[in-house]
Design a protein around this motif. Sequence first.
Motif, PDB file in Angstrom:
ATOM      1  N   GLY A  78       0.789  -1.222   0.000  1.00  0.00           N
ATOM      2  CA  GLY A  78       0.000   0.000   0.000  1.00  0.00           C
ATOM      3  C   GLY A  78       0.823   1.275   0.000  1.00  0.00           C
ATOM      4  N   LEU A  79       2.067   1.212  -0.479  1.00  0.00           N
ATOM      5  CA  LEU A  79       2.901   2.415  -0.527  1.00  0.00           C
ATOM      6  C   LEU A  79       2.558   3.256  -1.750  1.00  0.00           C
ATOM      7  N   PRO A  80       2.313   4.559  -1.572  1.00  0.00           N
ATOM      8  CA  PRO A  80       2.051   5.411  -2.732  1.00  0.00           C
ATOM      9  C   PRO A  80       3.304   5.515  -3.603  1.00  0.00           C
ATOM     10  N   VAL A  81       3.110   5.432  -4.911  1.00  0.00           N
ATOM     11  CA  VAL A  81       4.214   5.463  -5.862  1.00  0.00           C
ATOM     12  C   VAL A  81       4.012   6.606  -6.855  1.00  0.00           C
ATOM     13  N   VAL A  82       5.074   7.387  -7.039  1.00  0.00           N
ATOM     14  CA  VAL A  82       5.124   8.414  -8.077  1.00  0.00           C
ATOM     15  C   VAL A  82       6.128   7.909  -9.099  1.00  0.00           C
ATOM     16  N   MET A  83       5.664   7.598 -10.296  1.00  0.00           N
ATOM     17  CA  MET A  83       6.554   7.104 -11.345  1.00  0.00           C
ATOM     18  C   MET A  83       7.161   8.283 -12.093  1.00  0.00           C
ATOM     19  N   ILE A  84       8.464   8.167 -12.412  1.00  0.00           N
ATOM     20  CA  ILE A  84       9.152   9.179 -13.208  1.00  0.00           C
ATOM     21  C   ILE A  84       9.864   8.471 -14.351  1.00  0.00           C
ATOM     22  N   THR A  85       9.972   9.156 -15.483  1.00  0.00           N
ATOM     23  CA  THR A  85      10.630   8.533 -16.629  1.00  0.00           C
ATOM     24  C   THR A  85      11.124   9.581 -17.619  1.00  0.00           C
ATOM     25  N   ALA A  86      12.189   9.226 -18.315  1.00  0.00           N
ATOM     26  CA  ALA A  86      12.691  10.060 -19.402  1.00  0.00           C
ATOM     27  C   ALA A  86      12.102   9.599 -20.728  1.00  0.00           C
ATOM     28  N   HIS A  87      11.523   8.406 -20.749  1.00  0.00           N
ATOM     29  CA  HIS A  87      10.984   7.810 -21.971  1.00  0.00           C
ATOM     30  C   HIS A  87       9.494   7.558 -21.784  1.00  0.00           C
ATOM     31  N   ASP A  88       8.705   8.541 -22.111  1.00  0.00           N
ATOM     32  CA  ASP A  88       7.264   8.451 -21.880  1.00  0.00           C
ATOM     33  C   ASP A  88       6.602   7.632 -22.978  1.00  0.00           C
ATOM     34  N   GLU A  89       6.251   6.395 -22.642  1.00  0.00           N
ATOM     35  CA  GLU A  89       5.537   5.527 -23.574  1.00  0.00           C
ATOM     36  C   GLU A  89       4.106   5.391 -23.070  1.00  0.00           C
ATOM     37  N   PRO A  90       3.121   5.654 -23.928  1.00  0.00           N
ATOM     38  CA  PRO A  90       1.717   5.601 -23.479  1.00  0.00           C
ATOM     39  C   PRO A  90       1.338   4.288 -22.800  1.00  0.00           C
ATOM     40  N   SER A  91       1.809   3.157 -23.308  1.00  0.00           N
ATOM     41  CA  SER A  91       1.438   1.873 -22.703  1.00  0.00           C
ATOM     42  C   SER A  91       2.017   1.732 -21.293  1.00  0.00           C
ATOM     43  N   VAL A  92       3.213   2.264 -21.078  1.00  0.00           N
ATOM     44  CA  VAL A  92       3.837   2.206 -19.755  1.00  0.00           C
ATOM     45  C   VAL A  92       3.088   3.131 -18.803  1.00  0.00           C
ATOM     46  N   ARG A  93       2.725   4.318 -19.279  1.00  0.00           N
ATOM     47  CA  ARG A  93       1.951   5.270 -18.464  1.00  0.00           C
ATOM     48  C   ARG A  93       0.635   4.618 -18.023  1.00  0.00           C
ATOM     49  N   VAL A  94      -0.068   4.000 -18.967  1.00  0.00           N
ATOM     50  CA  VAL A  94      -1.341   3.350 -18.655  1.00  0.00           C
ATOM     51  C   VAL A  94      -1.134   2.231 -17.635  1.00  0.00           C
ATOM     52  N   ALA A  95      -0.097   1.411 -17.830  1.00  0.00           N
ATOM     53  CA  ALA A  95       0.174   0.303 -16.910  1.00  0.00           C
ATOM     54  C   ALA A  95       0.490   0.805 -15.507  1.00  0.00           C
ATOM     55  N   ALA A  96       1.314   1.849 -15.416  1.00  0.00           N
ATOM     56  CA  ALA A  96       1.700   2.388 -14.105  1.00  0.00           C
ATOM     57  C   ALA A  96       0.490   2.952 -13.370  1.00  0.00           C
ATOM     58  N   LEU A  97      -0.313   3.736 -14.068  1.00  0.00           N
ATOM     59  CA  LEU A  97      -1.481   4.343 -13.428  1.00  0.00           C
ATOM     60  C   LEU A  97      -2.541   3.291 -13.090  1.00  0.00           C
ATOM     61  N   ALA A  98      -2.703   2.294 -13.972  1.00  0.00           N
ATOM     62  CA  ALA A  98      -3.667   1.227 -13.704  1.00  0.00           C
ATOM     63  C   ALA A  98      -3.244   0.383 -12.498  1.00  0.00           C
ATOM     64  N   SER A  99      -1.939   0.326 -12.240  1.00  0.00           N
ATOM     65  CA  SER A  99      -1.428  -0.444 -11.100  1.00  0.00           C
ATOM     66  C   SER A  99      -1.420   0.367  -9.809  1.00  0.00           C
ATOM     67  N   GLY A 100      -1.893   1.612  -9.888  1.00  0.00           N
ATOM     68  CA  GLY A 100      -2.046   2.393  -8.670  1.00  0.00           C
ATOM     69  C   GLY A 100      -1.095   3.541  -8.451  1.00  0.00           C
ATOM     70  N   ALA A 101      -0.238   3.846  -9.421  1.00  0.00           N
ATOM     71  CA  ALA A 101       0.653   5.004  -9.246  1.00  0.00           C
ATOM     72  C   ALA A 101      -0.191   6.255  -9.012  1.00  0.00           C
ATOM     73  N   VAL A 102       0.232   7.091  -8.057  1.00  0.00           N
ATOM     74  CA  VAL A 102      -0.513   8.314  -7.764  1.00  0.00           C
ATOM     75  C   VAL A 102      -0.200   9.405  -8.777  1.00  0.00           C
ATOM     76  N   ALA A 103       0.929   9.272  -9.477  1.00  0.00           N
ATOM     77  CA  ALA A 103       1.297  10.234 -10.515  1.00  0.00           C
ATOM     78  C   ALA A 103       2.336   9.601 -11.440  1.00  0.00           C
ATOM     79  N   TYR A 104       2.443  10.168 -12.631  1.00  0.00           N
ATOM     80  CA  TYR A 104       3.397   9.711 -13.633  1.00  0.00           C
ATOM     81  C   TYR A 104       3.983  10.971 -14.258  1.00  0.00           C
ATOM     82  N   LEU A 105       5.250  11.248 -13.970  1.00  0.00           N
ATOM     83  CA  LEU A 105       5.880  12.479 -14.424  1.00  0.00           C
ATOM     84  C   LEU A 105       7.003  12.178 -15.403  1.00  0.00           C
ATOM     85  N   ARG A 106       7.053  12.979 -16.479  1.00  0.00           N
ATOM     86  CA  ARG A 106       8.113  12.814 -17.476  1.00  0.00           C
ATOM     87  C   ARG A 106       9.261  13.751 -17.144  1.00  0.00           C
ATOM     88  N   LYS A 107      10.483  13.205 -17.171  1.00  0.00           N
ATOM     89  CA  LYS A 107      11.691  14.004 -16.951  1.00  0.00           C
ATOM     90  C   LYS A 107      11.962  14.832 -18.202  1.00  0.00           C
TER      91      LYS A 107
END
Length: 128
Positions: A78-107
Motif C-alpha cells: 500500500g505504498l504510494p508510488v510516483v513514477m518518473i521517466t525520461a521515456h514516456d511511452e503511453p502503454s507504460v503510463r497506462v500500466a503504471a497508473l492502472a497499477s495504482g501510481a498516484v502520478a506519472y511524471l516525465r523528466k
Amino acid sequence: MVNLNPIVAVVDDDESVCRAIKRLLRAAGIDAETFSGGDEFLNALSTDPSYRPACVVLDVQMPGTGGLEVQRRLVPLGLPVVMITAHDEPSVRVAALASGAVAYLRKPFDAASLIEVVQAAIGGAPRA
C-alpha cells in the motif's frame, strides 16, 4: 498510524537525479533517502521490516528490476508510488497508473509538480 517524519524513497539509477530530487524534497521540508535501483530498494524493504517510506518516487527504466516490477511488488504494501521517466511511452503510463501510481511524471519535470504530488501522497504538507 501517521508518520510524523515521513521519508520518501527515491529510486533511480541516475545518481544526479537522486541527488536533485533529494535536495528538492528537503528544501520543501520532506526527508528523502535514495536508492540506485529497484533491487537495492527491494532489498532494503525485505531486510528491515520496520522500514516503510511514506512514498516512493520510482524511475520506470533501470537496470535489474525495473520500475513497473518494483511497483507491482509494492502493491500489497500500500505504498504510494510516483513514477518518473525520461521515456514516456503511453502503454507504460497506462500500466503504471492502472497499477495504482498516484502520478506519472516525465523528466525533466517541474519541481513544483513533484513536490505537489509527493505532498499529496504523504497526506498533506510536511510538518515543521
